[in-house]
Design a protein around this motif. Structure first.
Motif, short mmCIF file in Angstrom:
data_model
loop_
_atom_site.label_atom_id
_atom_site.label_comp_id
_atom_site.label_asym_id
_atom_site.label_seq_id
_atom_site.Cartn_x
_atom_site.Cartn_y
_atom_site.Cartn_z
N ARG A 58 10.50 8.05 1.79
CA ARG A 58 10.78 6.88 2.69
C ARG A 58 9.96 7.49 3.96
O ARG A 58 9.82 8.66 4.19
CB ARG A 58 12.22 6.83 3.42
CG ARG A 58 12.95 6.19 2.23
CD ARG A 58 14.64 5.99 2.62
NE ARG A 58 15.34 5.36 1.53
CZ ARG A 58 15.44 3.98 1.89
NH1 ARG A 58 15.07 3.11 2.71
NH2 ARG A 58 16.41 3.30 0.67
N GLY A 59 9.36 6.51 4.91
CA GLY A 59 8.78 6.76 5.90
C GLY A 59 9.52 7.45 7.27
O GLY A 59 9.28 8.65 7.62
N ASP A 77 2.38 6.34 0.98
CA ASP A 77 2.35 4.84 0.46
C ASP A 77 2.35 3.94 1.65
O ASP A 77 3.00 4.08 2.75
CB ASP A 77 3.41 4.99 -0.57
CG ASP A 77 3.29 3.48 -1.29
OD1 ASP A 77 2.25 2.79 -1.11
OD2 ASP A 77 4.18 3.04 -1.98
N VAL A 78 1.89 2.88 1.47
CA VAL A 78 1.89 1.90 2.50
C VAL A 78 3.26 1.16 2.76
O VAL A 78 3.69 1.05 3.87
CB VAL A 78 0.90 0.68 2.39
CG1 VAL A 78 1.06 -0.15 3.54
CG2 VAL A 78 -0.62 1.35 2.57
N TRP A 79 3.72 0.79 1.55
CA TRP A 79 4.92 0.10 1.67
C TRP A 79 6.07 0.65 1.13
O TRP A 79 6.16 1.00 -0.40
CB TRP A 79 4.72 -1.58 0.89
CG TRP A 79 3.84 -2.30 1.88
CD1 TRP A 79 2.40 -2.84 1.59
CD2 TRP A 79 3.98 -2.79 3.02
NE1 TRP A 79 2.04 -3.62 2.44
CE2 TRP A 79 2.98 -3.43 3.45
CE3 TRP A 79 5.09 -2.96 3.66
CZ2 TRP A 79 2.83 -4.45 4.74
CZ3 TRP A 79 5.01 -3.62 5.20
CH2 TRP A 79 4.11 -4.11 5.55
N SER A 83 11.00 1.46 6.45
CA SER A 83 9.67 1.72 6.95
C SER A 83 8.46 1.70 6.27
O SER A 83 8.50 2.18 5.06
CB SER A 83 10.23 3.01 8.10
OG SER A 83 10.00 3.87 7.30
N ASN A 84 7.40 1.32 7.04
CA ASN A 84 6.22 1.33 6.25
C ASN A 84 5.33 2.42 6.52
O ASN A 84 5.77 3.23 7.36
CB ASN A 84 5.28 0.20 6.36
CG ASN A 84 4.74 -0.10 7.97
OD1 ASN A 84 4.15 0.94 8.29
ND2 ASN A 84 5.16 -1.07 8.47
N ASP A 87 3.31 2.72 9.92
CA ASP A 87 4.22 3.31 11.14
C ASP A 87 4.55 4.73 11.16
O ASP A 87 4.64 5.38 12.15
CB ASP A 87 5.61 2.35 11.36
CG ASP A 87 5.17 1.16 11.58
OD1 ASP A 87 4.36 0.60 12.23
OD2 ASP A 87 5.90 0.08 11.41
N THR A 105 -2.16 3.53 -2.25
CA THR A 105 -1.35 2.35 -2.40
C THR A 105 -1.71 1.37 -3.28
O THR A 105 -2.78 1.55 -3.94
CB THR A 105 -1.31 1.78 -1.02
OG1 THR A 105 -0.52 0.40 -1.00
CG2 THR A 105 -2.64 1.25 -0.42
N SER A 107 -1.64 -1.72 -2.17
CA SER A 107 -2.33 -3.08 -1.37
C SER A 107 -3.59 -2.75 -1.20
O SER A 107 -4.33 -1.87 -0.68
CB SER A 107 -1.50 -2.83 -0.15
OG SER A 107 -1.79 -3.50 0.78
N ASP A 112 -3.77 -4.42 5.68
CA ASP A 112 -3.36 -3.05 5.64
C ASP A 112 -4.22 -1.94 5.75
O ASP A 112 -4.07 -0.83 6.39
CB ASP A 112 -2.63 -3.16 4.12
CG ASP A 112 -1.24 -3.66 4.10
OD1 ASP A 112 -0.69 -4.10 5.10
OD2 ASP A 112 -0.83 -4.05 3.03
#
Length: 240
Positions: A58-59, A77-79, A83-84, A87, A105, A107, A112
């Motif tokens: 996780r972010g 990773d972006v998503w 949290s992304n 950020d 990612t 995406s 993005d």
């Protein structure tokens, strides 16, 4: 008498000291898919010059971990849930300013890509990248280079080309409202800083008539002052 010069066999030769190899690149891997993350860690661990110092799913977890391990490069990773990664990049940069980021990612959204670059990422790779290229990307980013997936790089170049085109295109003149011929004459003279009396003398009309024309002009142009009307006249190319 000075001693005899040393024979060639007696002359000491410089000894080459072994060079110290550069420290391994410290990498942190952040991805919420545990299987993908573990595979990525395994691939990087096979590289002698890369040392995986942490992994997170996780972010928010990555932000806490980075503050302690201070990685050189973060594969992010972006998503992710909660949290992304974009950020998280911004937050990690505050705790570890020298850390560099590669977004890895699925995406391929322009937004993005641009948001990641704004957050400080210098690499943007899609997960379709060959596994063998990931270590190469890490080395390039650690060396201060950029590394962007070719498809995303083309989007980036296209965006910059469009911005450059927009900057090179002069702003279009505002639409000309339906002014009467007399109102047009008054506007041209108004834009040349003539007052109502001077305008009346030029057009052979009374000062009160000029005032009425000016009031109608302001209403039609939807402006509030003579100065705004003059600026409009210049932009509409009534006057130079």
């Amino acid at each position: 008498m000075s001693p005899h010069p040393p024979t060639p066999a007696e002359i000491p030769l410089p000894i080459d000291e072994p060079s110290t190899p550069p420290a391994p690149i410290r990498v942190m891997v952040v991805d919420d898919h545990a299987l993908f993350r573990r595979g990525l860690v395994s691939v990087l661990d096979e590289e002698e010059d890369i040392n995986v110092v942490g992994e997170a799913g996780r972010g928010s977890e990555a932000v806490r971990l980075a503050a302690g391990v201070r990685p050189d490069v973060v594969l992010m990773d972006v998503w992710m849930p909660g949290s992304n990664g974009i950020d998280a990049c911004s937050q990690i940069r505050q705790a570890a300013p020298r850390t560099k980021f590669i977004m890895l990612t699925m995406s391929d959204e322009n937004s993005d890509l641009f948001d990641a670059l704004k957050a400080g990422a210098t690499g943007y790779l899609l997960k379709e990248i060959a596994v063998t290229d990931i270590a190469r990307a890490v080395r390039a980013i650690a060396d201060g280079q950029s590394f962007i997936n070719p498809r995303m790089a083309n989007k980036l170049i296209g965006e910059f080309a469009e911005l450059a085109k927009q900057e090179a295109t002069p702003p279009s003149a505002p639409a000309i409202p339906d002014l009467t011929p007399r109102e047009t004459e008054v506007l041209k003279l108004l834009a040349r800083s003539l007052n109502n009396r001077e305008i009346g003398e030029r057009l052979f009309i009374t000062e009160n008539t000029v005032k009425n024309h000016v009031r109608n002009i302001l209403e039609k142009l939807q402006v509030h002052s003579r100065t705004e009307a003059a600026i409009y006249a210049v932009r509409a190319e009534y006057v130079s």
